[in-house]
Design a protein around this motif. Structure first.
Motif, mmCIF file in Angstrom:
data_model
loop_
_atom_site.group_PDB
_atom_site.id
_atom_site.type_symbol
_atom_site.label_atom_id
_atom_site.label_comp_id
_atom_site.label_asym_id
_atom_site.label_seq_id
_atom_site.Cartn_x
_atom_site.Cartn_y
_atom_site.Cartn_z
ATOM 1 N N ASP A 373 0.816 -1.218 0.000
ATOM 2 C CA ASP A 373 0.000 0.000 0.000
ATOM 3 C C ASP A 373 0.850 1.268 0.000
ATOM 4 O OD1 ASP A 373 -2.469 1.223 -0.146
ATOM 5 O OD2 ASP A 373 -2.669 1.423 2.036
ATOM 6 N N THR A 374 1.838 1.306 -0.907
ATOM 7 C CA THR A 374 2.781 2.423 -0.973
ATOM 8 C C THR A 374 2.633 3.148 -2.311
ATOM 9 O OG1 THR A 374 4.337 1.125 0.356
ATOM 10 C CG2 THR A 374 5.210 3.049 -0.785
ATOM 11 N N PRO A 375 2.206 4.419 -2.318
ATOM 12 C CA PRO A 375 2.046 5.134 -3.588
ATOM 13 C C PRO A 375 3.411 5.402 -4.247
ATOM 14 C CG PRO A 375 0.890 6.261 -1.797
ATOM 15 C CD PRO A 375 1.802 5.260 -1.172
ATOM 16 N N ILE A 376 3.629 4.829 -5.427
ATOM 17 C CA ILE A 376 4.906 5.042 -6.117
ATOM 18 C C ILE A 376 4.720 5.378 -7.599
ATOM 19 C CG2 ILE A 376 6.300 3.637 -4.542
ATOM 20 C CD1 ILE A 376 6.152 1.343 -6.590
ATOM 21 N N VAL A 377 3.476 5.663 -8.021
ATOM 22 C CA VAL A 377 3.248 6.054 -9.414
ATOM 23 C C VAL A 377 2.754 7.501 -9.464
ATOM 24 C CG1 VAL A 377 2.749 3.706 -10.151
ATOM 25 C CG2 VAL A 377 0.863 5.218 -9.484
ATOM 26 N N SER A 378 2.868 8.104 -10.643
ATOM 27 C CA SER A 378 2.416 9.487 -10.815
ATOM 28 C C SER A 378 0.928 9.589 -10.511
ATOM 29 C CB SER A 378 2.687 9.957 -12.245
ATOM 30 O OG SER A 378 4.066 9.936 -12.529
ATOM 31 N N ALA A 379 0.571 10.615 -9.749
ATOM 32 C CA ALA A 379 -0.815 10.817 -9.351
ATOM 33 C C ALA A 379 -1.675 11.210 -10.545
ATOM 34 C CB ALA A 379 -0.894 11.895 -8.277
ATOM 35 N N GLN A 380 -2.978 11.037 -10.400
ATOM 36 C CA GLN A 380 -3.942 11.473 -11.390
ATOM 37 C C GLN A 380 -5.053 12.247 -10.695
ATOM 38 O OE1 GLN A 380 -5.315 8.095 -13.650
ATOM 39 N NE2 GLN A 380 -3.370 7.861 -14.757
ATOM 40 N N GLU A 381 -5.643 13.174 -11.436
ATOM 41 C CA GLU A 381 -6.723 13.991 -10.867
ATOM 42 C C GLU A 381 -7.863 13.096 -10.399
ATOM 43 O OE1 GLU A 381 -8.523 18.248 -11.902
ATOM 44 O OE2 GLU A 381 -8.832 16.776 -13.501
ATOM 45 N N GLY A 382 -8.446 13.445 -9.246
ATOM 46 C CA GLY A 382 -9.563 12.698 -8.708
ATOM 47 C C GLY A 382 -9.171 11.620 -7.722
ATOM 48 N N GLU A 383 -7.873 11.290 -7.649
ATOM 49 C CA GLU A 383 -7.436 10.304 -6.673
ATOM 50 C C GLU A 383 -7.380 10.927 -5.280
ATOM 51 O OE1 GLU A 383 -4.877 7.003 -9.066
ATOM 52 O OE2 GLU A 383 -3.764 8.800 -8.467
ATOM 53 N N ILE A 384 -7.207 10.083 -4.268
ATOM 54 C CA ILE A 384 -7.217 10.540 -2.881
ATOM 55 C C ILE A 384 -5.844 11.072 -2.501
ATOM 56 C CG2 ILE A 384 -7.545 9.811 -0.479
ATOM 57 C CD1 ILE A 384 -9.492 7.667 -1.603
ATOM 58 N N CYS A 385 -5.814 12.218 -1.841
ATOM 59 C CA CYS A 385 -4.565 12.869 -1.431
ATOM 60 C C CYS A 385 -3.765 11.976 -0.494
ATOM 61 C CB CYS A 385 -4.896 14.195 -0.745
ATOM 62 S SG CYS A 385 -3.500 15.015 0.042
ATOM 63 N N HIS A 396 -3.459 20.970 -12.089
ATOM 64 C CA HIS A 396 -3.361 22.271 -12.737
ATOM 65 C C HIS A 396 -2.105 22.303 -13.599
ATOM 66 C CE1 HIS A 396 -6.207 23.674 -9.600
ATOM 67 N NE2 HIS A 396 -5.428 23.005 -8.766
ATOM 68 N N ARG A 397 -2.203 22.979 -14.735
ATOM 69 C CA ARG A 397 -1.006 23.271 -15.516
ATOM 70 C C ARG A 397 -0.387 24.538 -14.947
ATOM 71 N NH1 ARG A 397 1.033 19.270 -17.308
ATOM 72 N NH2 ARG A 397 2.174 20.441 -18.893
ATOM 73 N N ALA A 398 0.933 24.569 -14.872
ATOM 74 C CA ALA A 398 1.573 25.690 -14.186
ATOM 75 C C ALA A 398 2.907 26.044 -14.823
ATOM 76 C CB ALA A 398 1.787 25.331 -12.713
ATOM 77 N N ILE A 399 3.306 27.318 -14.611
ATOM 78 C CA ILE A 399 4.597 27.825 -15.080
ATOM 79 C C ILE A 399 5.472 28.049 -13.855
ATOM 80 C CG2 ILE A 399 5.787 29.657 -16.340
ATOM 81 C CD1 ILE A 399 3.055 30.332 -17.652
ATOM 82 N N GLU A 400 6.582 27.342 -13.770
ATOM 83 C CA GLU A 400 7.480 27.523 -12.623
ATOM 84 C C GLU A 400 8.261 28.831 -12.783
ATOM 85 O OE1 GLU A 400 11.389 25.514 -10.464
ATOM 86 O OE2 GLU A 400 10.330 24.397 -12.035
#
Length: 583
Positions: A373-385, A396-400
Motif C-alpha cells: 500500500d505504498t504510492p509510487i506512481v504518478s498521481a492522477q486527478e480525482g485520486e485521494i490525497c 493544474h497546468r503551471a509555469i514555474e
C-alpha cells in the motif's frame, strides 16, 4: 532596507522648449521611447502566440532560437522586476554580489556535476583550462565563501545576485520561457547548524511571498523534488495557466497541500482487480539491497516517491544498463546470505494482481521485506490525497517561476567549506534560492494578455500613464498646473507626429500601459481610460469619499469600451494613484 519607491518620476526625460524656460529644473515632458511595433498586426491579436507578440511589439528580439536581445520597453519591465526582487531580498539582509559567468571545471568535478549535459563547456586558448557558462552558482559561491570565511562568528551569510545564466537547451521554445540564456535571481545562504539554516530558509520563503504578492498575479508554493541541485527540502513557486504551463501541480481540496508531479502521493478510490503489473529494479547506494518496485502496467513509476520510502536507493542507473546487470549481483545463493531484498507494492495492487516472477533465488523469508500500500506512481486527478488521505486531488497546468532548496552540506562537504565550532570542525549548512526573472516577465505577459495586447501590473509596467492630446490642443504646454499635476506619476507623452489619436491609444493598450490620459476639447477636464487588470476595488472607497470634492465622474466599461474616469487635470494624480493602487 527598501530601495527607492516605485511611484516616482522617470529618470530619462526630454524637455519641451515651450515650458522649459518657465520652470527651470523641473521634469515635465518625458516622451515615449521609439516604438518598434509591426504595422501589419491585426486588430484582434488572439491568434498570435505570446512570444511572437513580444517580438512584433518590440520588447525583445531573438537573433537565434533560445537567444534574446532586450529592447528598451522590455528592459524597462526587466529593471522593475529586478527592483522588486532586490528590495525584498535586501529587507532580509541579503547582500548583492555579481559572480563571473565562467566557472572552472575543477569545481564542478568535485561536486560531480561536470557531466551535466546542459552545460555550455569551453576551453581557453591554451587548451589546458576548461570552463562552463554557469547555469547556477553553487560551486562558485561556495568556493568564494570558503576563501573569505574566517570564523563561525561570520555566519549567517546570505548572498544574492541578478544576472544571466546559460543552459544548452536542445529545444528552445516559447521565447523567454525556455531558452539557452535567461535572467535569474539566485541566492545562497550559509549557516552553522541545520536549525539556523532552516530559520534562514523560512526568511527567504517569507521574502518570496512578498515578491510574488508585489507582482499581483496569484501564485502557488508547491512541495517539490530536489532534482539535480540536491538537498533534502525543496519548494517550487508557480503561476497557474492552463495552456502555457509546462508543469503539473496537484492541490488537495481538503487539506490544501500543493505539490508537483514528482512529489504528489495518491491513493486510488478503489483497487482494480487482476491488475497487470510491471516491475523495475534498483539497488541501494552500497549495493547491498535489491529494490523491486511493482506498479500497474498502465501507470508511470515516479522515482521520487520510491526514494521517499527507500531513502538510500540509487535511482541513477548506468546508461545502457539492463535489469540483468542489476540482478546479476543477486543471483548467487551464497552471496545472498549477506544481502537483502525490498519489495515495494504500489497502493493500486492487491492479492489478485498478477506479479512477474520473483527474479532471484529464494533463500529464506528473513532477507525479504515487503512494503504494501505504498504510492509510487504518478498521481492522477480525482485520486485521494496521500498527505491527508481524505481529500481529492485537483490537477493544474503551471509555469514555474521560482525554486527554493535546503541543501544541507551537499556542496560544502565536497568543496571543503567548514568552520571550527565548540564541537569541532563541521561543514557549513547551505540553502539556495532562485527566481526566474525573465520567466516572470514571459509568464505575466502570457497570463494577462488579451486580444488587444499586454496588460502589465502597475509595479512592473514600462510606465503608468500614456498622455495623449486629441488634435492640436497643446493644452499641456499652456499651463504649469497641468504638467506639475503629474510630477510624481510615471508617465510618457505620446508626441509622435503624423500618428492619429486612435493609433496612439491602440499602441499604448498594445504594450500594456495601465492607463491612458486623453487631453481634448473639454480641457481642463481630462479622460483617463483604464487598460490594466484590476486586482482589487479599493479605488471605489476613494471615489465614495471624494468624488464630489474632485468632480470625478466614472463611465463604467461596457462591451468593447473601456472604463473611463473624467476629472479636472488638477485632480488627475489623485484619481490615477487610486486606480494604480489596485492594478
Amino acid at each position: 532596507m527598501l530601495t527607492r519607491p516605485f511611484f516616482r518620476p522617470v529618470s530619462t526625460r526630454r524637455w519641451s522648449s515651450s515650458i522649459a524656460g518657465k520652470l527651470v529644473g523641473r521634469d515635465l515632458t518625458p516622451t515615449i521611447p521609439t516604438l518598434n511595433i509591426n504595422s501589419e498586426l491585426p486588430s484582434d491579436l488572439s491568434s498570435i502566440s505570446t512570444h511572437e507578440l513580444f517580438t512584433k511589439t518590440g520588447f525583445f528580439f531573438h537573433p537565434r532560437p533560445g537567444l534574446v536581445h532586450w529592447l528598451p520597453i522590455g528592459l524597462m519591465i526587466l529593471h522593475k522586476v529586478e527592483a522588486v526582487t532586490r528590495s525584498r531580498m535586501s529587507e532580509i539582509k541579503g547582500q548583492e554580489v555579481s559572480l563571473s559567468t565562467l566557472s572552472s571545471k575543477s569545481l564542478w568535478e568535485k561536486t560531480g556535476r561536470w557531466s551535466n549535459t546542459e552545460l555550455f563547456k569551453l576551453k581557453d586558448t591554451s587548451g589546458k583550462d576548461e570552463y562552463c557558462l554557469v547555469a547556477t552558482c553553487e560551486e562558485e559561491i561556495t568556493a568564494l565563501v570558503k576563501h573569505n570565511l574566517k570564523s563561525y562568528k561570520d555566519l549567517p551569510l546570505l548572498y544574492f545576485q541578478i544576472g544571466k545564466k546559460y543552459r544548452d537547451e536542445r529545444r528552445p521554445r516559447s521565447g523567454l520561457l525556455r531558452g539557452k540564456e535567461f535572467i535569474m535571481k539566485d541566492a545562497y545562504s550559509f549557516d552553522v547548524s541545520e536549525k539556523d539554516a532552516m530559520e534562514t530558509y523560512e526568511k527567504v520563503v517569507g521574502a518570496y511571498y512578498k515578491i510574488f504578492q508585489d507582482l499581483k498575479i496569484p501564485f502557488v508554493k508547491a512541495d517539490a523534488d530536489t532534482g539535480d541541485i540536491g538537498g533534502s527540502l525543496s519548494h517550487e513557486w508557480h503561476y497557474l495557466h492552463k495552456t502555457a504551463g509546462e508543469d503539473t501541480l496537484f492541490t488537495c481540496d481538503s487539506c490544501g497541500n500543493s505539490s508537483n508531479l514528482e512529489k504528489t502521493s495518491s491513493y486510488p478510490e478503489e483497487v482494480s482487480k487482476g491488475e497487470e503489473v510491471s516491475v523495475e529494479y534498483f539497488v541501494t547506494s552500497d549495493e547491498s539491497t535489491l529494490v523491486c518496485a511493482y506498479y500497474p502496467s498502465n501507470r508511470v513509476l515516479e522515482p521520487g516517491l520510491l526514494k521517499s520510502n527507500v531513502p538510500d536507493i540509487n535511482l541513477n542507473k548506468k546508461e545502457g544498463a539492463h535489469d540483468e546487470d542489476i540482478l546479476s549481483g543477486f543471483r548467487d545463493e551464497e552471496a545472498l546470505m549477506t544481502k537483502k531484498v525490498i519489495r515495494v507494492m504500489d497502493s493500486r495492487l492487491d492479492h489478485t494482481s498478477r506479479l512477474p516472477d520473483f527474479p532471484v533465488p529464494f533463500v529464506n523469508r528473513s532477507f525479504i521485506t515487503t512494503m504494501f500500500d505504498t504510492p509510487i506512481v504518478s498521481a492522477q486527478e480525482g485520486e485521494i490525497c496521500g498527505e491527508c488521505e481524505d481529500g481529492k486531488l485537483q490537477s493544474h497546468r503551471a509555469i514555474e517561476v521560482g525554486h527554493t532548496f535546503y541543501l544541507g552540506d551537499k556542496y560544502s562537504t565536497p568543496l571543503g567549506l567548514e568552520v571550527e565550532t565548540a564541537a569541532g570542525k563541521k561543514p557549513v549548512v547551505m540553502g539556495c534560492y532562485g527566481i526566474g526573472v525573465s520567466r516572470i516577465i514571459a509568464a505575466i505577459g502570457e497570463i494577462l494578455r488579451d486580444s488587444k495586447g499586454f496588460k502589465w501590473p502597475a509595479i512592473i509596467a514600462p510606465w503608468h500613464v500614456t498622455v495623449i492630446e486629441a488634435g492640436k490642443t497643446n493644452r499641456m504646454a499652456e499651463t504649469e498646473g497641468a504638467a506639475s499635476s503629474l510630477a510624481d506619476i510615471q508617465y510618457r507623452w505620446d508626441d509622435r507626429d503624423g500618428v492619429r489619436l486612435g493609433r496612439k491609444v491602440r499602441d499604448s493598450n498594445l504594450i500594456g500601459i495601465p492607463l491612458t490620459m486623453i487631453i481634448g476639447k473639454s480641457y481642463p477636464q481630462v479622460e483617463i481610460e483604464v487598460r490594466g487588470e484590476k486586482f482589487g476595488e479599493e479605488w471605489r472607497k476613494v471615489w465614495d469619499e471624494r468624488h464630489q470634492e474632485l468632480a470625478w465622474e466614472v463611465v463604467e466599461a461596457e462591451e468593447d469600451k473601456p472604463e473611463k474616469h473624467l476629472v479636472d487635470i488638477s485632480n488627475a494624480s489623485i484619481v490615477i494613484k487610486a486606480l494604480l493602487n489596485d492594478m
